[in-house]
Structure formats: structure tokens, C-alpha cells
Design an enzyme around this catalytic site. Structure first.
Site, PDB file in Angstrom:
ATOM      1  N   PHE A 105      39.786  47.640  46.276  1.00 39.11           N
ATOM      2  CA  PHE A 105      40.375  46.483  46.950  1.00 39.11           C
ATOM      3  C   PHE A 105      40.354  45.265  46.023  1.00 39.11           C
ATOM      4  O   PHE A 105      39.312  44.908  45.493  1.00 39.11           O
ATOM      5  CB  PHE A 105      39.579  46.204  48.224  1.00 39.11           C
ATOM      6  CG  PHE A 105      40.085  45.063  49.052  1.00 39.11           C
ATOM      7  CD1 PHE A 105      41.332  45.128  49.644  1.00 39.11           C
ATOM      8  CD2 PHE A 105      39.291  43.936  49.262  1.00 39.11           C
ATOM      9  CE1 PHE A 105      41.789  44.075  50.432  1.00 39.11           C
ATOM     10  CE2 PHE A 105      39.737  42.889  50.044  1.00 39.11           C
ATOM     11  CZ  PHE A 105      40.993  42.957  50.626  1.00 39.11           C
TER      12      PHE A 105
ATOM     13  N   SER B 222      34.996  52.426  45.087  1.00 43.73           N
ATOM     14  CA  SER B 222      34.910  51.382  46.111  1.00 43.73           C
ATOM     15  C   SER B 222      35.851  51.686  47.284  1.00 43.73           C
ATOM     16  O   SER B 222      35.732  52.733  47.911  1.00 43.73           O
ATOM     17  CB  SER B 222      35.223  50.019  45.469  1.00 43.73           C
ATOM     18  OG  SER B 222      34.862  48.966  46.335  1.00 43.73           O
ATOM     19  N   MET B 223      36.823  50.801  47.600  1.00 38.99           N
ATOM     20  CA  MET B 223      37.779  51.139  48.646  1.00 38.99           C
ATOM     21  C   MET B 223      38.543  52.402  48.277  1.00 38.99           C
ATOM     22  O   MET B 223      38.959  53.169  49.162  1.00 38.99           O
ATOM     23  CB  MET B 223      38.762  50.002  48.884  1.00 38.99           C
ATOM     24  CG  MET B 223      39.802  50.318  49.969  1.00 38.99           C
ATOM     25  SD  MET B 223      41.099  49.085  50.150  1.00 38.99           S
ATOM     26  CE  MET B 223      42.156  49.471  48.745  1.00 38.99           C
TER      27      MET B 223
ATOM     28  N   ASP C 246      24.186  46.869  43.126  1.00 42.01           N
ATOM     29  CA  ASP C 246      25.607  46.673  43.377  1.00 42.01           C
ATOM     30  C   ASP C 246      25.750  45.412  44.226  1.00 42.01           C
ATOM     31  O   ASP C 246      25.212  45.339  45.326  1.00 42.01           O
ATOM     32  CB  ASP C 246      26.170  47.899  44.106  1.00 42.01           C
ATOM     33  CG  ASP C 246      27.671  47.871  44.306  1.00 42.01           C
ATOM     34  OD1 ASP C 246      28.238  46.773  44.447  1.00 42.01           O
ATOM     35  OD2 ASP C 246      28.289  48.944  44.341  1.00 42.01           O
TER      36      ASP C 246
ATOM     37  N   HIS D 122      28.749  47.225  40.366  1.00 42.28           N
ATOM     38  CA  HIS D 122      29.738  47.855  41.242  1.00 42.28           C
ATOM     39  C   HIS D 122      30.834  48.609  40.477  1.00 42.28           C
ATOM     40  O   HIS D 122      31.137  49.761  40.787  1.00 42.28           O
ATOM     41  CB  HIS D 122      30.375  46.798  42.156  1.00 42.28           C
ATOM     42  CG  HIS D 122      31.354  47.379  43.122  1.00 42.28           C
ATOM     43  ND1 HIS D 122      30.985  48.299  44.084  1.00 42.28           N
ATOM     44  CD2 HIS D 122      32.694  47.201  43.276  1.00 42.28           C
ATOM     45  CE1 HIS D 122      32.044  48.647  44.792  1.00 42.28           C
ATOM     46  NE2 HIS D 122      33.093  48.000  44.317  1.00 42.28           N
TER      47      HIS D 122
END
Length: 259
Positions: A25, A93-94, A194, A224
Site C-alpha cells: 500500500f 505488506s498489503m 517493523d 518493514h
């Protein structure tokens, strides 16, 4: 709208085993480009699309939602399935959440998944009021470049449109409900430190999927965006070993030719 330098989508025609990579994202394919090139150099067919509203300016993200982002990776997956004998999906992530939904929806068509610091929930004190606040405030501070390695920057937005963040929140709740439908072999890699997605997200995913073949790997030196960080090489190697285990002879050893 011109695409930001480095944020372009990436594709490579390799062998009969394909990998779809899903970025995060407000990020772009740049965060996964080294991973994609590593896979391509080893003979795999690779698709790394640019999600709608990403890689240009944050105003473009404001008018998109999870349905647009998911439709793009779903389309790319279906295209890979027409060209490859076996297909894997990887995500950050997303992109990890997109990967999990693809796995839940497509079942055995996906041979296995690899997810890095996957998002499961929008965190923060403002998350519960996003449905209201998004009408009052347009943006908040960006979340890109959470990287421990000095001198490395992620190509992404410095602002987060709250309308898009609200859509992300709805999407993650949807994916959470579908996690028991995920049955594929899975590798989940997550950073101990993260600042965007807490470890509790990985723990919840591990606790809710139905996959029996699951490997959890801790990344001790990265934040992250681990695919651009100190542990990047380990991520690349572990994912290739995973593909090689499930699709023997798919990975070309020692190859240096990319596309």
C-alpha cells in the site's frame, strides 16, 4: 499521469513455472524489483504489476480502492495461469494480504505462497474512526521507507489518502475472514522490528490459515520493507528454495541472465 522513476511494472518470460509478486500500500514495484529480477535470473516467469493508483501521485490513490488493487493482481494471476504449468504468488505488506486472498479464492491453482511482513489490520488510534475522519481530513503522513539499511529509499508516497486507507481497512477485514480458506504451502517471513506492521499480524495469519505446510522465518536485521533491507538476500534464497522444493527443476541454478 507519468509513473515515478523505478515504479514501473516488471515482467520476464521464463520457464513453465511462474511467480506473481504483489507490492504494498502506497508503495510500488520498486520495493520488489530486486526480488523479481533474482527470480527471473533463475529461469522463472515473473510478473510484478503496478497496482492502480500507485507509483504516480497520492491523489491518484485517493480515487481507487481495494477492489481495483485486487482486480489487477487477479487479472495478472489468471494470465500467468494460461502460460505456466505452475504458479506461485509472493507479496509484501498489503501485497501479502492480496496474496492471501488470491490463495483463498483460487485454491489449488496456486502452488504455494510467500508473504513478507503481511498486513492483517490497520493499526493506530485513528483506525476505528477512519469511516468518519476520511470525510474531514484528506491525508496523513506516509509510511514508506521503513528500512534499516542506510541509504536505501522506497519509491512511494509521502502522504496516505484516508479514503484509500479506509478501503484498505475494509479489505484487511475481508481477508481475515477468508484466512481459513488458505490451504497452500506457505512461507511467512517477518521482521522482529517493523514500524508499519506489528508482529501480531503475522501471528494471527499463522493461527488462522488452514495450510499444513507452513514455514515461519524471522528477519532479525530488517524493518518493514525487508525486500530492500539487510535480509533481502535471505528472502530471495528462501523463496527460491521453496519453489524448488514444490516444483523440482523449475529453478535454474547459477543462472545470471535476466529480462
Amino acid at each position: 499521469m507519468p509513473v515515478l522513476p523505478g515504479a514501473e511494472p516488471y515482467r520476464h518470460e521464463g520457464g513453465e513455472v511462474g511467480v506473481l509478486l504483489c507490492h504494498g500500500f502506497t508503495g510500488s514495484p520498486q520495493s520488489l524489483r530486486p526480488w523479481a529480477e533474482y527470480l527471473a535470473e533463475r529461469g522463472l516467469t515473473v510478473s510484478l504489476p503496478l497496482l492502480p493508483g500507485h507509483g504516480t501521485r497520492w491523489q491518484d490513490l485517493q480515487i481507487t480502492g481495494w477492489q481495483d488493487w485486487y482486480a489487477e493482481v487477479d487479472r495478472e494471476l489468471r494470465e500467468l495461469l494460461t502460460r505456466c504449468a505452475e504458479v506461485f504468488v509472493f507479496g509484501l505488506s498489503m501485497g501479502g494480504a492480496l496474496t492471501l486472498r488470491l490463495a483463498a479464492q483460487h485454491g489449488d491453482a496456486i502452488r504455494g505462497i510467500v508473504i513478507v511482513n503481511p498486513a492483517n489490520k490497520v493499526h493506530g488510534l485513528g483506525a476505528p474512526v477512519l469511516p468518519v475522519v476520511r470525510h474531514l481530513i484528506r491525508t496523513t503522513e506516509g509510511v514508506t521507507s521503513d528500512i534499516a539499511k542506510e541509504g536505501i529509499e522506497e519509491v512511494g508516497y509521502d502522504r496516505v489518502p484516508l479514503q484509500a486507507a479506509h478501503s484498505l481497512r475494509n479489505f484487511l477485514r475481508l481477508v481475515d475472514g477468508e484466512l481459513p480458506q488458505v490451504t497452500q504451502p506457505m512461507v511467512l517471513l517477518h521482521s522482529l522490528q517493523d514500524h508499519v506492521v506489528p508482529p501480531v499480524d503475522s501471528a494471527r495469519i499463522l493461527g488462522r490459515v488452514s495450510s499444513l505446510d507452513v514455514t515461519e522465518i524471522l528477519l532479525e536485521q530488517s524493518y518493514h520493507v525487508a525486500t530492500l533491507d539487510h535480509d533481502a538476500e535471505r528472502i530471495f534464497q528462501e523463496s527460491c528454495a521453496f519453489v524448488d522444493r514444490l516444483a523440482p527443476n523449475a529453478v535454474r541454478k547459477g543462472s545470471t541472465t535476466g529480462g
